[in-house]
Enzyme design. Structure first.
Site, PDB file in Angstrom:
ATOM      1  N   HIS A   1      28.205  45.784  25.757  1.00 21.29           N
ATOM      2  CA  HIS A   1      27.767  45.155  26.893  1.00 21.29           C
ATOM      3  C   HIS A   1      26.128  45.621  26.732  1.00 21.29           C
ATOM      4  O   HIS A   1      25.255  44.896  27.246  1.00 21.29           O
ATOM      5  CB  HIS A   1      28.178  45.313  28.041  1.00 21.29           C
ATOM      6  CG  HIS A   1      29.056  44.381  28.785  1.00 21.29           C
ATOM      7  ND1 HIS A   1      28.945  42.790  28.661  1.00 21.29           N
ATOM      8  CD2 HIS A   1      30.354  44.468  29.218  1.00 21.29           C
ATOM      9  CE1 HIS A   1      29.949  42.340  29.131  1.00 21.29           C
ATOM     10  NE2 HIS A   1      30.936  43.203  29.526  1.00 21.29           N
TER      11      HIS A   1
ATOM     12  N   GLU B   1      30.386  37.845  28.487  1.00 24.91           N
ATOM     13  CA  GLU B   1      31.812  38.441  28.182  1.00 24.91           C
ATOM     14  C   GLU B   1      32.461  38.003  27.074  1.00 24.91           C
ATOM     15  O   GLU B   1      33.159  38.817  26.233  1.00 24.91           O
ATOM     16  CB  GLU B   1      32.864  38.307  29.351  1.00 24.91           C
ATOM     17  CG  GLU B   1      32.481  38.857  30.803  1.00 24.91           C
ATOM     18  CD  GLU B   1      32.488  40.363  30.773  1.00 24.91           C
ATOM     19  OE1 GLU B   1      33.010  41.072  29.689  1.00 24.91           O
ATOM     20  OE2 GLU B   1      31.621  40.840  31.741  1.00 24.91           O
TER      21      GLU B   1
ATOM     22  N   ASP C   1      33.828  35.869  40.978  1.00 24.12           N
ATOM     23  CA  ASP C   1      34.804  36.601  40.745  1.00 24.12           C
ATOM     24  C   ASP C   1      36.115  35.545  40.220  1.00 24.12           C
ATOM     25  O   ASP C   1      36.945  35.999  39.531  1.00 24.12           O
ATOM     26  CB  ASP C   1      35.768  37.107  41.969  1.00 24.12           C
ATOM     27  CG  ASP C   1      35.046  38.611  42.235  1.00 24.12           C
ATOM     28  OD1 ASP C   1      33.928  38.891  41.574  1.00 24.12           O
ATOM     29  OD2 ASP C   1      35.572  39.350  42.924  1.00 24.12           O
TER      30      ASP C   1
ATOM     31  N   HIS D   1      34.257  47.918  24.578  1.00 20.27           N
ATOM     32  CA  HIS D   1      33.906  46.739  25.335  1.00 20.27           C
ATOM     33  C   HIS D   1      32.652  47.045  26.225  1.00 20.27           C
ATOM     34  O   HIS D   1      31.708  46.253  25.868  1.00 20.27           O
ATOM     35  CB  HIS D   1      35.145  46.274  26.189  1.00 20.27           C
ATOM     36  CG  HIS D   1      34.797  45.008  26.958  1.00 20.27           C
ATOM     37  ND1 HIS D   1      34.872  43.875  26.721  1.00 20.27           N
ATOM     38  CD2 HIS D   1      34.065  45.037  28.005  1.00 20.27           C
ATOM     39  CE1 HIS D   1      34.545  42.974  27.650  1.00 20.27           C
ATOM     40  NE2 HIS D   1      34.077  43.576  28.490  1.00 20.27           N
ATOM     41  N   GLU D   2      32.784  47.958  26.902  1.00 20.28           N
ATOM     42  CA  GLU D   2      31.503  48.420  27.929  1.00 20.28           C
ATOM     43  C   GLU D   2      30.544  48.646  26.994  1.00 20.28           C
ATOM     44  O   GLU D   2      29.015  48.354  27.170  1.00 20.28           O
ATOM     45  CB  GLU D   2      31.981  49.476  28.859  1.00 20.28           C
ATOM     46  CG  GLU D   2      33.177  49.328  29.602  1.00 20.28           C
ATOM     47  CD  GLU D   2      33.228  47.968  30.268  1.00 20.28           C
ATOM     48  OE1 GLU D   2      32.263  47.258  30.596  1.00 20.28           O
ATOM     49  OE2 GLU D   2      34.429  47.271  30.571  1.00 20.28           O
TER      50      GLU D   2
ATOM     51  N   GLU E   1      29.893  48.023  33.077  1.00 20.05           N
ATOM     52  CA  GLU E   1      28.937  48.304  31.734  1.00 20.05           C
ATOM     53  C   GLU E   1      27.848  49.014  32.481  1.00 20.05           C
ATOM     54  O   GLU E   1      26.297  48.626  32.224  1.00 20.05           O
ATOM     55  CB  GLU E   1      28.672  47.258  30.955  1.00 20.05           C
ATOM     56  CG  GLU E   1      28.162  46.004  31.420  1.00 20.05           C
ATOM     57  CD  GLU E   1      29.173  45.107  32.219  1.00 20.05           C
ATOM     58  OE1 GLU E   1      30.128  45.441  32.543  1.00 20.05           O
ATOM     59  OE2 GLU E   1      28.754  43.847  32.246  1.00 20.05           O
TER      60      GLU E   1
ATOM     61  N   TYR F   1      36.075  35.198  28.699  1.00 19.46           N
ATOM     62  CA  TYR F   1      36.565  36.380  27.485  1.00 19.46           C
ATOM     63  C   TYR F   1      37.275  35.907  26.344  1.00 19.46           C
ATOM     64  O   TYR F   1      36.501  35.981  25.085  1.00 19.46           O
ATOM     65  CB  TYR F   1      37.522  37.414  28.195  1.00 19.46           C
ATOM     66  CG  TYR F   1      36.873  38.132  29.354  1.00 19.46           C
ATOM     67  CD1 TYR F   1      36.749  37.854  30.689  1.00 19.46           C
ATOM     68  CD2 TYR F   1      36.523  39.533  29.034  1.00 19.46           C
ATOM     69  CE1 TYR F   1      36.231  38.690  31.452  1.00 19.46           C
ATOM     70  CE2 TYR F   1      36.002  40.322  30.297  1.00 19.46           C
ATOM     71  CZ  TYR F   1      35.929  39.710  31.274  1.00 19.46           C
ATOM     72  OH  TYR F   1      35.350  40.690  32.450  1.00 19.46           O
TER      73      TYR F   1
END
Ligand code: BES
Ligand code: ZN
Length: 625
Positions: free
Chosen positions: A323, A342, A399, A319-320, A295, A407
């Site tokens: 953001h 998220e 990560d 989705h992006e 994003e 999510y």
């Protein structure tokens, strides 16, 4: 279940003070461990309370031959008689540091190198120092950067792009690499003639004759949203708000695929408040891009694997785009608060999809997401501490926080709230939250306090603490059922009993139905017949092709898919597809074949994907030399 009347808004929330909480010990509420709020970011060396950046002026030269960036980063800083300012760096060579308007040469100190954190760069300050200037160089191995040769970019020209989230901005730019620290920037970027440069900023739409580009980002952003790409790019605008950047060979198909983008912006602004970034352009990257999307403000980066030819994977764009509110406007204070980015974004994404397409469509996406969540909960175990929304990633690579917990459990929390208190209530809460915290960062605890202050029942009805700090899935979690998928269950049941592939009627199936169908394939399914009839290995839809390959590996249908699978693994660098497929091959006793494929494909993957797959092979006794 619906307690429509339970929520009456008090006017207080409009005037609530920013809820900075003091560090307290773990306290317990009904058996749920509530950790002390940590607005201290353990993933950055910076000490923003002492000295922080405010504006960056960046001058970069992109050297494709050496595969390095050489730059001068000049920061305007804010401090109150601080002794020093601390930056994050990783794999950077610091050539020199200067301070003040005059740019007086100045001393600096590098900390010891840490595999995850990199190296601190400490610059002593004088009381009057308001500018620090860092002259630096990256190394060819700098992890954020992927340098693609002309052969790899399948153009006559090379390509470069960055991926900064979560903590890789420091590998291409000395910065205070914490999501809680924001700055504005402008940049000059020099690239070889004929190439176009773009950034997460106001962008050019045409190639510059001199290879010289200028950028400004007027809204303050955290370092993980710094982004740049350089290559043979062309631009195609949709209208006032949006457009597509891509290499010429995919520009038209990408432009067609994402044509609903401006509609999405309109819908999202109506739902969640004004769009604060002026433009929303999309950059289509080469297939090695390790994520589905990123994003980057004003210029979302996307994988070309969502160009399916039928607009079936555009949830990624929603989705992006989402953001732009949850993440870029209101940002997780630390990576432990990642679900605020998220989980909210998945909720916004599905609301946008419902408005632009249909509720039947977003219900299918919701159910696929729910399946992902159940799978993760099963793999980790219901009691595992990583199944909490509020994460604990200290001393770990953030990560590891990219799982369906942030999510999909995050999504379900908001979705369950909708069911209990009404959609109106959730919309009001989100709008108030985005307005109150615009261009700021937020901790989980701040959101919880905010939420409890708004909900008439103080959040006891839904059990806010259990949702946020508890493990597993609360028993009141909303469970959806898509009618489309319910019909597919009949098809699957029939297939299981009669094994008759010819009898399946797939008329009108969308990509989502294919995904559901393939995920649920019965143990005894006749894979050869399925492949013969539907040509799944040759599908243009990467999402369900990847599921098909996984099923084939699991069920021992391996030789016939060898060639298309090898091709897929060599062409696509998206980590979400690669890791299950390499794991699947290894589980199917194909370790040596997988290793051979990887040896050929690895140079074409971004470091983020390489790292994940190196680990899979290392666990199986194969080490990269
Ligand atoms: N911001 C994430 C990608 C990310 C997260 C990169 C954490 C590095 C660290 C992005 O918005 C995202 O979630 N992408 C998803 C797609 C989405 C539709 C779920 C992806 O890449 O798969
Ligand atoms: Zn996301």
């Amino acid at each position: 279940m619906r307690i429509l009347t339970a929520l009456i808004f008090s006017a207080i929330w409009l005037f609530m003070p920013a809820c900075k909480q003091s560090t307290a010990d773990v306290k317990s509420s009904g058996g749920i461990q509530i950790p002390a709020p940590d607005s201290v970011d353990h993933h950055s060396y910076a000490k923003p309370d002492e000295a922080r950046v405010d504006h960056l002026q960046l001058d970069l030269r992109v050297d494709f031959k050496e595969e390095i960036l050489e730059g001068v980063a000049s920061y305007t800083i804010v401090h109150n008689n601080a002794r020093e300012i601390i930056f994050d760096t990783k794999d950077l060579t610091i050539i020199e540091v200067r301070i003040g308007q005059e740019g007086e040469p100045h001393s600096f100190k590098m900390g010891s190198a840490d595999d995850l954190m990199g190296q601190s760069l400490t610059i002593p300050l004088k009381p009057e120092t308001d500018i620090v200037t860092i002259h630096y160089k990256t190394q060819p191995t700098s992890e954020a950067l992927q340098w693609l040769s002309p052969e790899q970019s399948r153009q006559k020209t090379p390509f470069l792009y960055t991926q900064s989230q979560a903590m890789l901005a420091r590998t291409w730019l000395p910065c205070q690499d914490s999501p809680g620290i924001r700055f504005t920037y402008d940049a000059r970027v020099r690239v070889p003639e004929g190439l176009m440069a773009v950034m997460s900023a106001a962008n050019p739409t045409m190639v510059s004759n001199t290879g010289d580009y200028f950028f400004t980002m007027e809204q303050p952003i955290p370092a993980y949203l710094m982004a740049m790409a350089v290559g043979n790019l062309e631009y195609r605008p949709y209208g006032r708000m949006a457009g597509i950047y891509a290499q010429p060979d995919v520009l038209l198909s990408a432009a067609w695929e994402f044509e609903d983008t401006e509609k999405m912006i309109e819908v999202a602004s109506a739902l969640f408040g004004p769009y604060r970034w002026e433009r929303f352009d999309i950059l289509v990257l080469p297939p090695s891009f390790p994520y589905g999307g990123m994003e980057n403000p004003r210029l979302t980066f996307v994988t070309p694997t969502v160009i399916a030819g039928d607009r079936s994977l555009t949830a990624l764009i929603a989705h992006e785009l989402a953001h732009s509110w949850s993440g870029n406007l209101v940002t997780n204070a630390t990576w432990n608060d990642f679900w605020l980015n998220e989980g909210f974004t998945v909720y916004l994404e599905r609301r946008i999809m419902e408005m632009v397409y249909s509720s039947a469509w977003s219900r299918m996406e919701e159910e696929l997401g729910y399946q992902d969540l159940l799978k993760t909960l099963k793999e980790k175990g219901q009691d595992h501490s990583d199944t909490r929304l509020k994460g604990n990633l200290d001393n770990r690579n953030p990560d590891e926080g990219i799982s369906s917990i942030a999510y999909e459990k995050g999504y379900l929390f908001l979705r369950t709230m909708e069911e209990m208190y009404g959609r109106n209530a959730v919309d009001n809460i989100l709008n108030a939250w985005f307005r109150k915290k615009a261009f700021e960062s937020a901790t989980t605890e701040e959101f919880v306090t905010f939420l409890k202050g708004i909900l008439m029942d103080g959040g006891s009805g839904i059990g806010v603490d259990e949702w946020v700090y508890g493990t597993g899935l609360p028993s009141n979690a909303f469970k959806s059922r898509s009618e489309q998928f319910a019909q597919l269950d009949e098809v699957l049941k029939k297939l299981e009993s009669d094994k008759n592939v010819a009898g399946i009627d797939t008329t009108g199936w969308s990509a989502l139905e294919w995904m559901y169908f393939l995920r649920q394939l019965p143990e005894n399914a006749d894979l050869a017949a399925l492949e013969q009839r539907f040509n799944l290995s040759a599908s243009g839809n990467a999402e369900y092709k990847a599921i098909w390959f996984e099923q084939c590996l699991q069920k021992g249908f391996i030789q016939p898919i060898q060639k298309p699978l090898t091709e897929f693994l060599t062409q696509v660098g998206r980590r979400k597809f690669l890791t299950p497929l390499y794991k699947g091959m290894i589980q199917a006793k194909q370790l040596d074949t997988a290793w051979d494929i990887y040896a050929k494909a690895r140079p074409g993957y971004h470091s983020i994907s390489r790292k994940a797959i190196d680990e899979i092979f290392a666990d199986n006794g194969k080490k990269i030399s």
